[in-house]
Motif scaffolding. Structure first.
Motif, PDB file in Angstrom:
ATOM      1  N   ILE A 178       0.843  -1.206   0.000  1.00  0.00           N
ATOM      2  CA  ILE A 178       0.000   0.000   0.000  1.00  0.00           C
ATOM      3  C   ILE A 178       0.877   1.255   0.000  1.00  0.00           C
ATOM      4  CG2 ILE A 178      -1.687   1.329   1.373  1.00  0.00           C
ATOM      5  CD1 ILE A 178      -2.686  -1.478   2.453  1.00  0.00           C
ATOM      6  N   LEU A 223      -5.322   0.722   4.386  1.00  0.00           N
ATOM      7  CA  LEU A 223      -5.620   1.044   2.984  1.00  0.00           C
ATOM      8  C   LEU A 223      -6.551   2.250   2.882  1.00  0.00           C
ATOM      9  CD1 LEU A 223      -5.497   0.324  -0.078  1.00  0.00           C
ATOM     10  CD2 LEU A 223      -7.466  -1.174   0.311  1.00  0.00           C
ATOM     11  N   TYR A 224      -7.651   2.224   3.645  1.00  0.00           N
ATOM     12  CA  TYR A 224      -8.626   3.338   3.599  1.00  0.00           C
ATOM     13  C   TYR A 224      -8.002   4.640   4.100  1.00  0.00           C
ATOM     14  CZ  TYR A 224     -12.373  -0.036   2.621  1.00  0.00           C
ATOM     15  OH  TYR A 224     -13.170  -0.999   2.051  1.00  0.00           O
ATOM     16  N   GLN A 227      -5.702   5.971   1.374  1.00  0.00           N
ATOM     17  CA  GLN A 227      -6.510   6.492   0.247  1.00  0.00           C
ATOM     18  C   GLN A 227      -7.096   7.862   0.583  1.00  0.00           C
ATOM     19  OE1 GLN A 227      -9.307   3.280  -0.410  1.00  0.00           O
ATOM     20  NE2 GLN A 227      -8.061   2.355  -2.034  1.00  0.00           N
ATOM     21  N   LYS A 228      -7.610   7.975   1.806  1.00  0.00           N
ATOM     22  CA  LYS A 228      -8.232   9.239   2.233  1.00  0.00           C
ATOM     23  C   LYS A 228      -7.197  10.369   2.314  1.00  0.00           C
ATOM     24  CE  LYS A 228     -10.838  11.209   6.104  1.00  0.00           C
ATOM     25  NZ  LYS A 228     -11.244  10.993   7.494  1.00  0.00           N
ATOM     26  N   THR A 230      -4.158  10.567   0.857  1.00  0.00           N
ATOM     27  CA  THR A 230      -3.513  10.916  -0.421  1.00  0.00           C
ATOM     28  C   THR A 230      -4.479  11.655  -1.349  1.00  0.00           C
ATOM     29  OG1 THR A 230      -3.945   8.651  -1.171  1.00  0.00           O
ATOM     30  CG2 THR A 230      -1.709   9.140  -0.462  1.00  0.00           C
ATOM     31  N   LYS A 231      -5.776  11.491  -1.091  1.00  0.00           N
ATOM     32  CA  LYS A 231      -6.768  12.254  -1.865  1.00  0.00           C
ATOM     33  C   LYS A 231      -6.628  13.740  -1.527  1.00  0.00           C
ATOM     34  CE  LYS A 231     -11.697  11.959  -2.966  1.00  0.00           C
ATOM     35  NZ  LYS A 231     -12.988  11.384  -2.511  1.00  0.00           N
TER      36      LYS A 231
END
Length: 340
Positions: A178, A223-224, A227-228, A230-231
């Motif tokens: 990840i 993972l979540y 993702q959050k 890096t958004k």
């Protein structure tokens, strides 16, 4: 045969390391490991490639082990080999070789459980090795396994807790994937964790009854989270990599130590030993050592070279079984899911 002159040749081929060792009366004379680099580009072990590499490596590795030990095949008392658990294609190479060699030399063949070997590695004769007294608790942590085992004697072991999904090594490797780290990611996460703030990013600990473990929920949470973040900030991983690694490691170690505390309380056993590849992790070793002060444990941590997959640990089990006359016959078969 004189009990003073027992030479065991041990072969380990459960995953992606081809290993051979020679043991003389409980002491290691040689411990050779050929690692397979080919899997790095795939981000994990490819079973078909692993078994092919074992076929290429096994003769030179065994030859080197005998030469380094200063003996010949004629000196051998028995051949010990990993029967399982592991990758079937890999196990078959070691099993077939060991059976053929034992048959050709007309000496005993001894099958070894890989997970028992991680635990019994603590009984290899070394000058500065303190051996755990029975009964003790062993935590075996590797890429494929996470278990707590109550060890009452060399061959009297009971698994009292294990992972219900991913092993701890998988949790490290999947977290590393990840984060864009190479394979295997465990050593790199460990290295970076020492530079970061372990409490920077709190990750959830899974709620699992009893002494069992679960790591798949943690992997999903990481993972979540990534993702959050890096958004909102595409450079988040680069800017905070050490802190992320430290936080992941802190959480994983917390899960392991919590279960060990519970196991120690339930069994009233204060002697704690670790084994398996992930036990090379500096954070886990430090947490265990601090458990001596906090919980009154006596901890046993094997030498680094005996924690990852190696044939020395197969040799000690072979030696102990040899002393008991506990041999296998030529009908023995590899078993990918062999239990303790």
């Amino acid at each position: 045969m004189s009990s003073q002159n027992i030479y065991i040749l041990a072969i380990e081929s459960s995953c992606d390391d081809t290993a051979a060792a020679v043991m003389h009366n409980g002491k290691i004379l040689s411990n050779i490991v050929a690692s397979q680099k080919i899997h790095e580009e795939y981000g994990g072990v490819v079973p078909e490639l692993a078994s092919r590499a074992h076929q290429q490596n096994i003769v030179p590795v065994v030859d080197q082990a005998l030469k380094k030990a200063g003996i010949t095949k004629a000196d051998l008392s028995a051949i010990a080999f990993t029967r399982g658990p592991g990758l079937m294609g890999s196990l078959l190479v070691g099993t077939s070789f060991a059976k053929s060699l034992a048959f050709g030399l007309n000496i005993p063949l001894i099958d070894v459980n890989h997970m028992q070997a991680h635990i019994l590695a603590h009984y290899i004769e070394e000058d500065d090795f303190v051996k755990p007294p029975f009964p003790f608790l062993a935590m075996t942590i590797s890429g494929g396994h996470t278990q707590i085992v109550k060890v009452s004697d060399y061959f009297n072991m009971e698994v009292i807790g294990e992972t219900i999904d991913d092993a701890v090594g998988e949790a490290y490797d999947k977290s590393g994937k990840i984060l864009g780290l190479g394979y295997p990611a465990g050593p790199e996460i460990d290295r970076r964790a020492q530079l970061g703030n372990a409490k920077a990013f709190p990750f959830p600990k899974p709620k699992v009854d009893g002494l069992n473990f679960s790591f798949s929920g943690l992997k999903t949470a990481i993972l979540y989270f990534i993702q959050k973040q890096t958004k909102n900030n595409p450079n988040f991983i680069n800017e905070h990599l050490d802190d992320i690694c430290a936080s992941i490691q802190y959480t994983i170690i917390g899960i392991l130590i919590d279960k060990l505390k519970l196991a120690s309380k339930q069994t009233a056993i204060k002697h704690i030993a670790i084994g398996g590849g992930v036990s090379a992790n500096s954070g886990i070793r430090a947490a265990l050592k601090s458990g001596e002060q906090k919980f009154g444990w006596t901890t046993y941590i094997p030498k680094f070279e005996y924690t990852t997959d190696n044939a020395a640990m197969i040799a000690i089990v072979g030696y102990l079984k040899f002393l008991e006359g506990n041999y296998a016959d030529q009908s023995v078969m590899a078993s990918a899911r062999l239990k303790i």
